[in-house]
Each structure stands twice: as structure tokens, then as C-alpha cells.
Design an enzyme around this catalytic site. Structure first.
Site, PDB file in Angstrom:
ATOM      1  N   GLN A   1      31.443  32.663  39.064  1.00  0.00           N
ATOM      2  CA  GLN A   1      31.755  32.132  40.391  1.00  0.00           C
ATOM      3  C   GLN A   1      32.907  31.152  40.216  1.00  0.00           C
ATOM      4  OE1 GLN A   1      31.158  32.613  43.563  1.00  0.00           O
ATOM      5  NE2 GLN A   1      32.430  30.842  44.062  1.00  0.00           N
TER       6      GLN A   1
ATOM      7  N   GLN B   1      35.353  29.940  42.639  1.00  0.00           N
ATOM      8  CA  GLN B   1      35.756  28.983  43.661  1.00  0.00           C
ATOM      9  C   GLN B   1      34.928  27.706  43.550  1.00  0.00           C
ATOM     10  OE1 GLN B   1      34.894  29.848  47.857  1.00  0.00           O
ATOM     11  NE2 GLN B   1      37.063  29.660  48.308  1.00  0.00           N
TER      12      GLN B   1
ATOM     13  N   GLY C   1      26.222  32.732  50.010  1.00  0.00           N
ATOM     14  CA  GLY C   1      25.871  33.931  50.746  1.00  0.00           C
ATOM     15  C   GLY C   1      26.710  35.099  50.268  1.00  0.00           C
ATOM     16  N   GLY C   2      27.979  34.840  50.128  1.00  0.00           N
ATOM     17  CA  GLY C   2      28.893  35.848  49.612  1.00  0.00           C
ATOM     18  C   GLY C   2      30.120  35.182  49.049  1.00  0.00           C
ATOM     19  N   MET C   3      30.836  35.905  48.213  1.00  0.00           N
ATOM     20  CA  MET C   3      32.112  35.435  47.686  1.00  0.00           C
ATOM     21  C   MET C   3      33.088  36.586  47.782  1.00  0.00           C
ATOM     22  SD  MET C   3      33.880  32.974  46.553  1.00  0.00           S
ATOM     23  CE  MET C   3      35.652  33.203  46.341  1.00  0.00           C
ATOM     24  N   GLU C   4      34.216  36.322  48.423  1.00  0.00           N
ATOM     25  CA  GLU C   4      35.144  37.354  48.856  1.00  0.00           C
ATOM     26  C   GLU C   4      36.080  37.874  47.773  1.00  0.00           C
ATOM     27  OE1 GLU C   4      37.010  33.286  49.794  1.00  0.00           O
ATOM     28  OE2 GLU C   4      35.030  34.204  49.893  1.00  0.00           O
ATOM     29  N   ASN C   5      35.609  37.990  46.544  1.00  0.00           N
ATOM     30  CA  ASN C   5      36.468  38.461  45.471  1.00  0.00           C
ATOM     31  C   ASN C   5      37.105  39.803  45.848  1.00  0.00           C
ATOM     32  OD1 ASN C   5      35.574  36.266  43.726  1.00  0.00           O
ATOM     33  ND2 ASN C   5      33.652  37.375  43.652  1.00  0.00           N
TER      34      ASN C   5
ATOM     35  N   HIS D   1      32.052  38.515  57.530  1.00  0.00           N
ATOM     36  CA  HIS D   1      32.760  37.322  57.072  1.00  0.00           C
ATOM     37  C   HIS D   1      33.522  37.599  55.778  1.00  0.00           C
ATOM     38  CE1 HIS D   1      33.307  32.899  56.821  1.00  0.00           C
ATOM     39  NE2 HIS D   1      33.319  33.129  55.523  1.00  0.00           N
ATOM     40  N   GLU D   2      32.827  38.154  54.787  1.00  0.00           N
ATOM     41  CA  GLU D   2      33.485  38.389  53.496  1.00  0.00           C
ATOM     42  C   GLU D   2      34.591  39.435  53.616  1.00  0.00           C
ATOM     43  OE1 GLU D   2      32.846  36.165  51.476  1.00  0.00           O
ATOM     44  OE2 GLU D   2      31.002  35.467  52.424  1.00  0.00           O
TER      45      GLU D   2
ATOM     46  N   HIS E   1      37.784  37.945  54.925  1.00  0.00           N
ATOM     47  CA  HIS E   1      38.546  37.222  53.901  1.00  0.00           C
ATOM     48  C   HIS E   1      39.608  38.111  53.232  1.00  0.00           C
ATOM     49  CE1 HIS E   1      37.218  33.130  53.454  1.00  0.00           C
ATOM     50  NE2 HIS E   1      35.943  33.460  53.394  1.00  0.00           N
TER      51      HIS E   1
ATOM     52  N   GLU F   1      38.695  29.463  55.711  1.00  0.00           N
ATOM     53  CA  GLU F   1      37.367  29.622  56.308  1.00  0.00           C
ATOM     54  C   GLU F   1      37.367  29.576  57.832  1.00  0.00           C
ATOM     55  OE1 GLU F   1      35.078  30.822  54.807  1.00  0.00           O
ATOM     56  OE2 GLU F   1      35.396  30.389  52.687  1.00  0.00           O
TER      57      GLU F   1
ATOM     58  N   ASP G   1      34.652  20.815  46.508  1.00  0.00           N
ATOM     59  CA  ASP G   1      33.414  21.229  47.169  1.00  0.00           C
ATOM     60  C   ASP G   1      33.067  20.321  48.350  1.00  0.00           C
ATOM     61  OD1 ASP G   1      32.829  23.512  45.849  1.00  0.00           O
ATOM     62  OD2 ASP G   1      31.031  22.781  44.853  1.00  0.00           O
TER      63      ASP G   1
ATOM     64  N   TYR H   1      34.768  25.680  58.503  1.00  0.00           N
ATOM     65  CA  TYR H   1      34.346  26.957  59.063  1.00  0.00           C
ATOM     66  C   TYR H   1      34.339  26.934  60.596  1.00  0.00           C
ATOM     67  CZ  TYR H   1      32.569  28.240  54.393  1.00  0.00           C
ATOM     68  OH  TYR H   1      32.448  28.537  53.056  1.00  0.00           O
TER      69      TYR H   1
ATOM     70  N   ARG I   1      20.564  30.142  46.742  1.00  0.00           N
ATOM     71  CA  ARG I   1      21.656  30.038  47.722  1.00  0.00           C
ATOM     72  C   ARG I   1      21.730  28.614  48.263  1.00  0.00           C
ATOM     73  NH1 ARG I   1      22.264  33.871  53.123  1.00  0.00           N
ATOM     74  NH2 ARG I   1      24.265  33.007  53.857  1.00  0.00           N
TER      75      ARG I   1
ATOM     76  N   LYS J   1      23.226  27.102  50.625  1.00  0.00           N
ATOM     77  CA  LYS J   1      23.106  26.904  52.070  1.00  0.00           C
ATOM     78  C   LYS J   1      21.662  26.644  52.472  1.00  0.00           C
ATOM     79  CE  LYS J   1      23.297  29.529  56.378  1.00  0.00           C
ATOM     80  NZ  LYS J   1      23.654  30.798  57.034  1.00  0.00           N
TER      81      LYS J   1
END
Length: 660
Positions: free
Chosen positions: A183, A185, A321-325, A348-349, A352, A371, A430, A438, A611, A613
Site C-alpha cells: 500500500q 499512498q 476500502g479500495g486503492m486505485e492502482n 469511486h476507484e 480515479h 478525491e 495522512d 472528498y 479497514r 474507515k
């Protein structure tokens, strides 16, 4: 491509002192150059770097004005026994416009890396020095180039590298084989890749990853060897290698890796999902609308430029939740509800792929450009596929979350943290990952849409993604572009929009419009009826969607009789729901009421996923409950803490240390 460099400089209207340099041509930017083309090339081989004052990245040691990395080639092995990535990285280097001659040196970002050798491509050792370590930023790695334009760094990552999570078989769904995921970011990839770890310094990259024979590697790039290829055996047994290539320049935080017992199921002609074998069928069923989402997104803002959109469902420890790689979105299993009710996360992802991956914030102070745009775009995709009613309810929930976030900040509406463009000097990036980036960002874009009309705003956004494709973006540059290409000198419109107030001042401007979801009025009436004694089965809860259920639970008083909570739980089986958003809302209500029968569900939820969140607010809620909740928090964290990713664990550590 010298002509591209000149036209780009003219388009941005930069003075020669406010430098922009191309990886293909390091001449200084010129003011008043030739007229720009209508759109940027589809995929420039090497991206540009903004060197204006507003693009200075305070979270990187890199000095791109002197020398920058344009390409990274990794050749690494995965050492599950010692929890290390081991091998070498080859970096292509280009001099910046302020370099005199050579350049003499390049400065890279690193954190905990154990450097063994640094050489040129002929094997000649190069002088290097690791600077003083900073707890947040890591250390600068300075290499004397001695004329080299390509260098090779042999190294190992540390066992506690922040970007890497090494899972035991017991921490996976299959419970048979270990798992590794990264991860990156915001500034974590420097803990396993020695490069310039700044979002404004885009790089192409390739990789060869060696893994144990019974595991599979996937990355956020084109997979050149889907079945793997032969590799020498290692100390722990037989190996195989996987090769990857990303020929489009991306921010370094988007380089991502996952290794494990991974299966694949196709979803459509350009999409599919990876997951552990026991989870792949459920994942594919949940993601069945992915191709429709891609088509809807393209209809709105132009072609999808990354060839494939695949996803991987990771083990529960994944902190987001997700990472937009690019090409491979990383997903939490908490998005699987069994009824596709949480697929806004996919929207959402996917969004991105335009806002964030295609046009990227140049610094983490510009995070809202990623975001805020993506949250707005996500909602437009949801409206396109599932209708305006659902989209507006999701807007309204996000608006309520934003108001709560602002209220909880020190200073409330006057807090500098409520600005879209924030000052992160000396702070972890962070800290900018809040509802402001967002939801205030999305509210800003909705205000623009309402002010100029949807057709005009859509045309602007599509042209914006074309103009700056594969390039970094700052807030200042965005506002310049907005004024040039949308406002176009209309002073009445300029005054109406209050751009600088939205971006650079705290709070919410008075032209912000709160979304109104008529369905929530009926939900509020149901909440009132329940509080007044109505039987839970008399409510329409069973027929509601996720947004309505969450709104109902969030709207209930934080003091309710235990028998009312029991009746609600018994009727709708809330403690065992598969919908993580509904479960989260229910558990927060239960904690606020110190409802003992929900404690097993709280413990089960906090120990079954990582997660952030969900995890962080639940620990915060428990700590606030003092003598009732604090022992629960400590007991659960003692068990769950070792399974959390460093991103989540670090956040919970702060919560527990700050609590009473």
C-alpha cells in the site's frame, strides 16, 4: 518532443522563473510561446514535472530541478521467511533545468532500506550517502552520478517496511498459504522502492518479481507472464518469476504488488477480478456491473486509457476500502454484501482512472484534486447506472458525514483543516485524508455544475482530463485553467462562484447547496415512529437500500432503552448483517448506548477486518465510553492489532494513547 514542451509552457502561462521541464526536453519553460494544441497526447512516453513554488513537495527529499527519475526497473525476490523484498532497482535519470552540466547527483527517497551497492550500468561503484532519518519522511539517499544516466541499486527492504504487509496463512481466507500486499499512498512506497517518492514526479516502470512456486504475483501494470516463468530456487524452495510493464508515466505511490494464492475470473472484455480461490466467485458476482461502469465513465469524461480495469479482492487486513492502482484496483472484502449494494466503492476507484491516475495531485496539499473530483465523478457514474434517486441519497449521506467531520474538528468551521488546499508542512499527508478532501471537494464541483449547467461543466471536465492527461496538477494551476476555460472572463460568474473562498478559506461558503433526498424525509419519520414506540417490523427497513438503512440508524437517538435496541436487532439481525456499512452504523449506535449484547459483534467486526474507515471510529467511540468501552477497546486491540496494516495500526495507536 520539443513542440509539446513549448506549447505546454504557453498554455500554463508560466514565467521563465516558474519552471516546468519535460522529461524529453529539459529546456526552461518560456513565456508567451506558440498556441497550445486542444488536448494533450494520449500517453506521453515521459511526463513533465512542475517546478513552480506551489508544486514544491514538502514530503519528498527529491530535487527534480537538478535530476529526476523517469523510469524504474525492479528485479526483486519475495522473502516470506524474513519479510523482505530483496534484489535491485535500476533507475533512468534525467537532468533538470537547474543542473549545471552532469548533473552531479540525484536525491532519492528511502525509508528503512538496507542499501548494499550502488553502481552505474558498467558495474562501477558510485558514491552514495544515506542522510539523517526522519520518523515520517525516512532518509534522503544521495547518489554521486559521475556521469551516469542510469544507476543500479542493490538493496533489501526492512522487515517492518510500512508499505508491505506480510500475512500468515491464518490471516487469509484460504488459511493455507501466506500473502503479501503493498500500500503505497501516500509516502509509503519509499520503504520498498528507492526512487523519488513524490506524486508530482511521474515515472514509467517495469518489474520482475520472484515468488514461491505455489504463489502468484500481480501488479498495477500489464502482466507480461500471466503463468509465470522459471526462476532459480531459493533458500525456502522452488520459485517462479512474473514480469510486468507500465508504459504510461504514473506517480510512484501507484506502484503496487500482491502475492498469494490468487485465482482470476473474467468479468468482461477488459475487466476481471483476482481473489483467493475461496472468494473469487463471490467477488465476481458482486462486481458484475464493472463493464457497465467503465462504459458509463467513458460516456461522461472520455476514453479509459489504461487498457484493462482489473481488481483484486485482498485479505481483510487491507486498510482502505479500495486503492486505485492503475489497471489493478485493490479492494477490501468488506465491500461484498451479497446484493451488490456497496458497489459505489467500485465507481469511486474506477473514477480515479481519470481523476488521480490520469491527472494527479502534484503535492499532498493538493489531495482534494484527486478525491474531490473522484467523489463527484463516482456519484455521476452511480446516477448513470442506478438512477438519480440513489445518487442523491448517497450525496446526502456524504454531506452529513462532512458536517460531522467539520463539527468534530478543533475550531469547527474556522479550522484551517476545513480548507480544500491545506498546509501540510511538517505533517503526515495522512492528516489530509478527511471528508474535506472528498466531500467538500465534491460539493465544490456540484456547485460549479449547478452554476454553469451540467452540459457545459461536463464539457469542461472532459477537456480538462484531455489537456492534462498523464501530468501533475496543483490547485493554483487548476484555478488558472478553470478561469481560462470555464469562466472565460465572466466577472459576474466569477463573483458568484467564490472560488478562492472555497479553496483557501475554512468552512463552507454560503453558495454551497446541501443535497436534499426526499426519501430521507420518510426515513426520518420512521425514526421518529420507532422512538415513540412503533414495532420494528412495522417499519419499511427491510425494503430500503443501504443509504436509507444507514440514515435511519445514524438518525436514532444516542440514548435508547436496551429493549428497543434488542427488538431492532432481533427483527433485522443487524449484528450479523453482511452489509458492512449497515453493521458499522448499528455498532456505533450500540456503543453510544453501551449496549452489552452487541459487544460480541463489535469484537467480531474489529478482529475480522482492518479497514481504517470502520476501525478507527469504533475504537474512538469505545474510548469515549470510558470505563465501559475502554476495556473492550484494549482487549480487542490486543488480539486484532497484530493483524492490522501499519496504516490502521498507527491510527489506532494514537487513539488509544490519547484516550483515557
Amino acid at each position: 518532443m520539443p513542440h509539446l514542451f513549448l506549447s505546454r509552457a504557453a498554455r500554463l502561462g508560466l514565467a521563465a522563473a516558474a519552471l516546468l521541464f519535460s522529461a524529453c526536453d529539459s529546456r526552461e519553460a518560456q513565456q508567451n510561446g506558440q498556441q497550445p494544441a486542444e488536448a494533450a497526447p494520449e500517453a506521453p512516453q515521459k511526463a513533465m514535472v512542475l517546478l513552480t513554488a506551489d508544486a514544491k513537495d514538502v514530503h519528498s527529499y527529491a530535487k527534480p530541478e537538478i535530476a529526476r527519475v523517469t523510469h524504474v526497473a525492479l528485479n526483486l525476490g519475495t522473502n516470506f521467511r524474513d519479510k523482505r523484498m530483496e534484489g535491485y532497482a535500476t533507475l533512468d535519470i534525467e537532468k533538470g533545468p537547474q543542473a549545471k552540466g552532469g548533473p552531479d547527483e540525484i536525491v532519492l527517497d528511502s525509508k528503512g532500506l538496507e542499501i548494499e551497492t550502488v553502481t552505474n550500468m558498467e558495474g562501477k561503484p558510485l558514491q552514495w550517502q544515506m542522510g539523517k532519518a526522519d520518523e515520517m519522511l525516512g532518509s534522503p539517499l544521495t547518489v554521486k552520478l559521475d556521469g551516469a544516466r542510469k544507476i543500479r541499486i542493490e538493496y533489501k527492504s526492512a522487515p517492518d517496511a510500512a508499505a508491505l504487509q506480510w500475512l500468515t496463512p491464518e490471516q487469509t481466507a484460504g488459511r493455507k498459504r501466506p500473502f503479501l500486499f503493498s500500500q503505497g499512498q501516500a509516502i509509503l512506497n519509499r520503504s520498498w522502492i528507492p526512487t523519488q517518492d513524490s506524486p508530482g514526479i511521474r515515472q514509467t516502470w517495469e518489474a520482475r518479481i520472484v515468488v514461491p512456486q505455489d504463489l502468484r504475483a500481480v501488479m498495477s501494470a500489464e502482466n507480461l507472464t500471466p503463468q509465470g516463468e522459471a526462476a532459480p530456487a531459493g533458500p525456502t524452495g522452488a520459485n517462479k518469476a512474473y514480469r510486468f510493464r507500465m508504459d504510461k508515466p504514473v506517480a510512484s505511490y501507484l506502484i503496487a504488488l500482491a502475492v498469494g494464492d490468487i485465482a482470476f475470473q473474467e468479468l468482461g472484455p477488459r475487466s476481471g477480478v483476482y481473489a483467493e480461490p475461496s472468494m473469487v466467485k463471490a467477488a465476481a458476482n458482486e462486481l458484475v456491473d464493472t463493464e457497465k461502469m467503465i462504459t458509463a465513465a467513458e460516456k461522461l469524461y472520455g476514453p479509459y486509457r489504461w487498457d484493462r480495469y482489473d481488481m483484486i479482492l485482498l485479505p481483510p487486513a487491507f486498510p482502505f476500502g479500495g486503492m486505485e492502482n492503475p489497471r489493478l484496483t485493490f479492494l477490501t472484502p468488506t465491500m461484498i454484501a451479497g446484493d451488490r449494494s456497496l458497489v459505489s466503492l467500485i465507481a469511486h476507484e474506477l473514477a480515479h482512472s481519470w481523476s488521480g491516475n490520469l491527472v494527479t495531485n502534484a503535492t499532498w496539499s493538493d489531495f482534494w484534486l484527486n478525491e474531490g473530483f473522484t467523489s463527484y465523478f463516482e456519484n455521476r457514474i452511480m446516477e448513470e447506472l442506478y438512477g438519480r434517486e440513489r445518487a442523491v441519497m448517497e450525496q446526502a449521506l456524504a454531506w452529513e458525514d462532512l458536517q460531522k467531520e467539520i463539527k468534530g474538528m478543533e475550531g469547527g468551521m474556522l479550522s484551517p483543516a476545513t480548507q480544500l488546499h491545506i498546509d501540510l508542512q511538517g505533517k503526515d499527508p495522512d492528516e489530509g485524508l478527511t471528508a474535506i478532501a472528498y466531500d467538500k471537494g465534491a460539493a465544490f464541483l456540484r456547485m460549479l455544475e449547478q452554476a454553469v449547467g451540467r452540459p457545459r461543466f461536463d464539457a469542461y471536465l472532459r477537456s480538462y482530463f484531455d489537456r492534462y492527461a498523464f501530468q501533475p496538477m496543483t490547485t493554483k494551476l487548476f484555478l488558472e485553467d478553470l478561469r481560462k476555460n470555464l469562466i472565460k472572463g465572466d466577472q459576474a460568474l466569477e463573483q458568484k462562484l467564490k472560488l478562492d473562498e472555497w479553496i483557501y478559506k475554512p468552512g463552507m461558503p454560503d453558495n454551497a447547496v446541501a443535497p436534499e433526498a426526499p426519501e430521507f424525509a420518510r426515513v426520518a419519520q420512521a425514526s421518529q415512529r420507532f422512538v415513540q414506540g412503533a414495532a420494528p417490523e412495522s417499519l419499511a427497513f427491510a425494503n430500503w437500500g443501504t443509504a436509507e438503512r444507514v440514515r435511519f440508524l445514524n438518525g436514532l437517538p444516542r440514548q435508547l432503552p436496551a429493549e428497543r435496541l434488542a427488538a431492532l436487532d432481533r427483527t433485522y439481525n443487524l449484528s450479523n448483517t453482511r452489509n458492512s456499512e449497515v453493521l458499522f452504523a448499528w455498532l456505533r449506535l450500540a456503543i453510544a448506548n453501551r449496549y452489552d449484547p452487541a459487544v460480541p459483534a463489535i469484537e467480531r467486526f474489529l478482529t475480522s477486518m482492518g479497514r481504517r474507515k470502520f476501525v478507527a471510529p469504533l475504537y474512538e467511540d469505545l474510548v469515549k465510553q470510558g470505563a465501559w468501552g475502554r476495556p473492550i477497546a484494549d482487549r480487542v486491540y490486543a488480539k486484532a492489532g497484530p493483524t492490522y496494516h501499519s496504516v490502521t495500526g498507527g491510527t489506532v495507536d494514537k487513539i488509544l494513547k490519547g484516550g483515557t
